[in-house]
Scaffold this active site. Structure first.
Site, PDB file in Angstrom:
ATOM      1  N   TYR A  43       0.804  -1.116  -0.176  1.00 23.41           N
ATOM      2  CA  TYR A  43       0.171  -0.061  -0.047  1.00 23.41           C
ATOM      3  C   TYR A  43       0.658   1.210   0.063  1.00 23.41           C
ATOM      4  CZ  TYR A  43      -4.480   2.929   0.872  1.00 23.41           C
ATOM      5  OH  TYR A  43      -5.565   3.515   0.561  1.00 23.41           O
ATOM      6  N   LYS A  98     -20.479 -19.354 -11.077  1.00 23.31           N
ATOM      7  CA  LYS A  98     -19.680 -19.233 -12.253  1.00 23.31           C
ATOM      8  C   LYS A  98     -18.181 -18.955 -12.012  1.00 23.31           C
ATOM      9  CE  LYS A  98     -19.867 -19.460 -16.827  1.00 23.31           C
ATOM     10  NZ  LYS A  98     -20.945 -18.516 -17.677  1.00 23.31           N
TER      11      LYS A  98
END
Length: 765
Positions: A43, A98
């Site tokens: 970060y 999916k």
């Protein structure tokens, strides 16, 4: 063959999606997050460096972020499976599913996004705005005709692949099957006459793709609920159907079928009749792909035509048209070349690749799923099966090459052979390894499997899963009132499972007599035997198997392994002079390792080690793998010396005297020598041509420690130990096993060997 779909209760379905964590997907970091430096790099401030780089060159997002391996699965819920328009949020479980398939079959990361609007323009704008986040867009469960507009406009507006799987997924697999069916029947695609039942998204896409393959449009008669789509028709027409309007006097599906070579069903149950099938040409090609029930059942087709090649959308018939054979590998290939689109050429390449794969000799893994018989290209094998491990490395290169050939690949692959090798290493093989045995069990006459600890909630759930997954017929041993009480507790229907109370069984006199004859000269009195059969569920269950009232048994959830084995050995003998062993299977990305003996003999002799190797090799070969045995020690070829190493070395020497040895073996060797492909550089005289896949351990403590350690290190799955060498297919699970572990052990009990095996081999019957 039963036409019933696997059943389950609402409670079971809800529990599956809720426990242990709600949903079916989660995110895992790909970088270590253990130190302050790690956080700074991930970060602030370290993240600023790739941010500035991407700002200057957007293509660097593929290098510095997960964009290149991430697909968005997007729906508005207007056409959810067979359920219709239930809203965007209701489609989320399907879209998560999916995403699971993307990861499982092609190692593609994906996020499901449910867009709460039916306005095509709003969906298009939403996806356009979030498009830069992803490497591709998979549209799903969006109703026709809006789905055509949405896909077409997004393909124009985005420079990443956009693919509506409801249209193209079924089309690709059906096209692959049609290529092979035409080959088998001696037809040329440019000459065949095709009737299509259903003019929705899938029907129109199938028609488009087979036209691209060479079938003239004039030879394709599309039919919707209003009949044939012909030139001049007004009712129920739109621009997408009009593209397939032809000049014909035929007006109904029945008329379209007359003399047709091919019937493609993408509509609803009952749309096709026997008379329609009768009217088709010789050797008809009939793909009835409606789910969950086809337009006409294969059994009904065979009643009137024995010359038909048949495919369905179901797994319980040959030639399943399953979308999972397409979309994961289409996206894998497209992402790996950073394609800007998925075009017709890429879809055709996928279809042709699938057709080619079905013509090749199947690998050991697929052969094992067919209980040792290798399926061959022909009427009942025109499409590869979903658990074929070659799919991940076979299909994407064709798709990637088509992308490169048509100019949509932004990062061409220079070394396709090396690319193919990296694909083969992508997937965790544990699921595929287990699926092939489940597939083999489903293809046979259902076996009656005893679940000895039938009152336990985990056993009840596992038995029900075993039944609903069509793996066999479970029998719960226990007190009926207690079993039913716990069935209600876990949401299993009370009338779905067979329950037998050992104390009340009508077969107990038979079991008393059988067991008493075996044990009367081993210190047991008749009343002892009666008490054991009445009160000990392991004894009772094993007697059921021994006396032919069941085909196999699973136990061990509430008793330690040795206690359960002691009970079973009172009832069952070792098989044909073999001695019982436990074989564990360590499954990793490099393939399965079979480890023996991990359960029974504490300090085996050299003769017992040799026996272990021969039995293990027999079992591994019948599982579909060529055995390569390593007798393990802390030494390699005599150094360093030691008492246990001498026993191991002697075991290897004994192999030369055994007639059953028709496989590679070596020993004494250390585990790194056994598994290192470069070991031959140091030991050129080694008899192993490749790394060993069967490890014969010098003692039970080393076997147990190694397999348990492997199970806790991550990136591996340990199955077993499987109990081998008895004359009955009885498996003992580990105490506290999960429901899935219990189902797996029951599957291996159903897999074999069984008492009616004529040649007493480990195989399905």
């Amino acid at each position: 063959m039963s036409s019933k779909r696997p059943s389950f209760t609402d409670e079971e379905a809800l529990a599956f999606h809720q426990e242990p964590t709600p949903g079916k997907i989660s995110m895992l970091p790909t970088k270590p997050m253990q130190t302050q430096k790690d956080l700074s790099l991930a970060y602030s401030p370290g993240v600023a460096v790739p941010v500035e780089a991407i700002a200057k060159d957007e293509d660097l997002a593929y290098d510095y972020t997960s964009k290149g391996n991430t697909v968005a699965v997007i729906s508005n819920g207007t056409a959810i499976l067979g359920l219709g328009d239930l809203g965007a949020l209701a489609s989320k479980p399907v879209m998560e599913g999916k995403s699971v398939l993307f990861k499982r079959f092609a190692d593609v990361d994906s996020f499901d996004i449910e867009v709460d609007t039916k306005d095509p323009e709003k969906i298009i704008e939403c996806v356009r705005l979030i498009g830069p986040t992803f490497g591709g867009i998979n549209l799903e469960d969006i109703k026709s005709p809006e789905c055509f507009q949405i896909e077409a406009e997004l393909r124009e507006k985005l420079n990443i692949p956009v693919f509506h799987d409801d249209q193209h997924g079924t089309a690709i697999i059906a096209a692959a099957g049609l290529i092979n069916a035409a080959e088998i029947t001696g037809r040329n695609l440019k000459d065949i006459k095709v009737a299509v039942s259903g003019a929705g998204a899938a029907g129109l896409s199938v028609a488009g793709l087979i036209h691209h393959l060479g079938v003239p449009k004039q030879n394709i008669l599309m039919c919707d609920r209003d009949g044939v789509i012909y030139q001049g028709r007004k009712k129920g027409m739109d621009q997408y159907k009009s593209a397939f309007a032809v000049k014909t006097s035929k007006r109904t599906l029945a008329e379209a079928c007359e003399g047709a070579d091919v019937l493609l069903g993408l509509s609803v149950k009952g749309a096709v009749s026997k008379d329609m099938v009768k009217s088709m040409a010789k050797n008809p090609i009939i793909f009835v792909m409606a789910n969950p029930d086809p337009e006409i059942k294969p059994e009904e087709i065979r009643e009137v035509r024995n010359d038909a090649i048949i495919a369905t959308g179901r797994s319980d018939y040959p030639n399943q048209v399953n979308n999972v054979l397409g979309f994961p590998y289409i996206f894998r290939g497209a992402l790996d070349v950073r394609a800007s689109a998925i075009n017709e050429e890429m879809k055709v390449a996928c279809a042709r690749a699938l057709a080619m794969l079905a013509r090749e000799d199947v690998p050991d893994e697929v052969a094992a799923a067919y209980h040792g018989a290798r399926p061959k290209f022909g009427k009942d094998y025109i499409i590869p099966v979903p658990f074929d491990p070659r799919l991940i490395s076979y299909i994407p290169p064709f798709v990637a090459q088509a992308a490169m050939d048509t100019g949509v690949a932004r990062k061409p692959i220079d070394d396709m052979e090396a690319y193919t090798e990296t694909l083969a290493q992508r997937l965790d093989p544990s699921a595929g390894f287990l699926q092939k045995f489940q597939g083999a069990v489903r293809r046979e006459e259902p076996k009656r499997i005893v679940f000895a600890e039938g009152e336990e909630p985990a056993i009840i759930r596992a038995a029900y899963a075993f039944k609903t997954q069509e793996l066999g017929h479970p029998i719960l041993v226990g007190r009926e009132d207690q079993v039913k009480r716990n069935m209600r507790l876990v949401g299993v229907p009370e009338d779905e499972l067979e329950i037998i109370n050992a104390r009340l069984s009508d077969n107990n006199p038979t079991y008393f007599e059988y067991l008493y004859k075996r044990t009367q000269r081993k210190g047991l009195l008749q009343r002892d035997v009666q008490r054991m059969v009445n009160n000990d569920r392991n004894i009772f269950g094993a007697c059921m198997v021994a006396c032919g009232d069941a085909d196999g048994m699973v136990t061990g959830l509430t008793r330690n392994y040795n206690t359960a084995l002691r009970d079973i050995r009172l009832v069952s003998d070792e098989r044909n002079g073999e001695h019982a062993i436990g074989m564990s299977i360590i499954i990793s990305k490099s393939g399965p390792l079979f480890v023996s003996d991990t359960a029974i003999t504490e300090m085996p002799t050299a003769e017992e080690l040799a026996d272990n190797a021969i039995l293990s090799a027999k079992v591994v070969r019948h599982m579909g793998y060529e055995p390569r045995v390593a007798f393990l020690s802390n030494s390699s070829f005599g150094y360093p010396k030691g008492e246990r190493a001498d026993v191991v070395r002697k075991a290897a020497e004994l192999m030369a005297e055994r007639d059953e040895v028709d496989f590679e073996y070596e020993g004494d060797i250390a585990v790194d020598v056994a598994l290192n492909p470069n070991a031959r550089d140091t030991y050129p005289f080694s008899r192993l041509s490749e790394p060993a896949n069967i490890l014969i351990m010098p003692a039970i403590h080393s076997a147990s420690i190694s397999t348990k350690l492997a199970s806790y290190l991550g990136n591996t799955t340990v199955v077993g130990p499987l109990l081998l060498g008895l004359n009955a297919p009885i498996q003992i699970m580990q105490m506290g096993s999960s429901v899935s572990d219990i189902v797996n052990m029951a599957t291996f009990a159903a897999y074999g060997p069984h008492s009616d095996d004529k040649d007493h081999k480990w195989k399905m019957v």
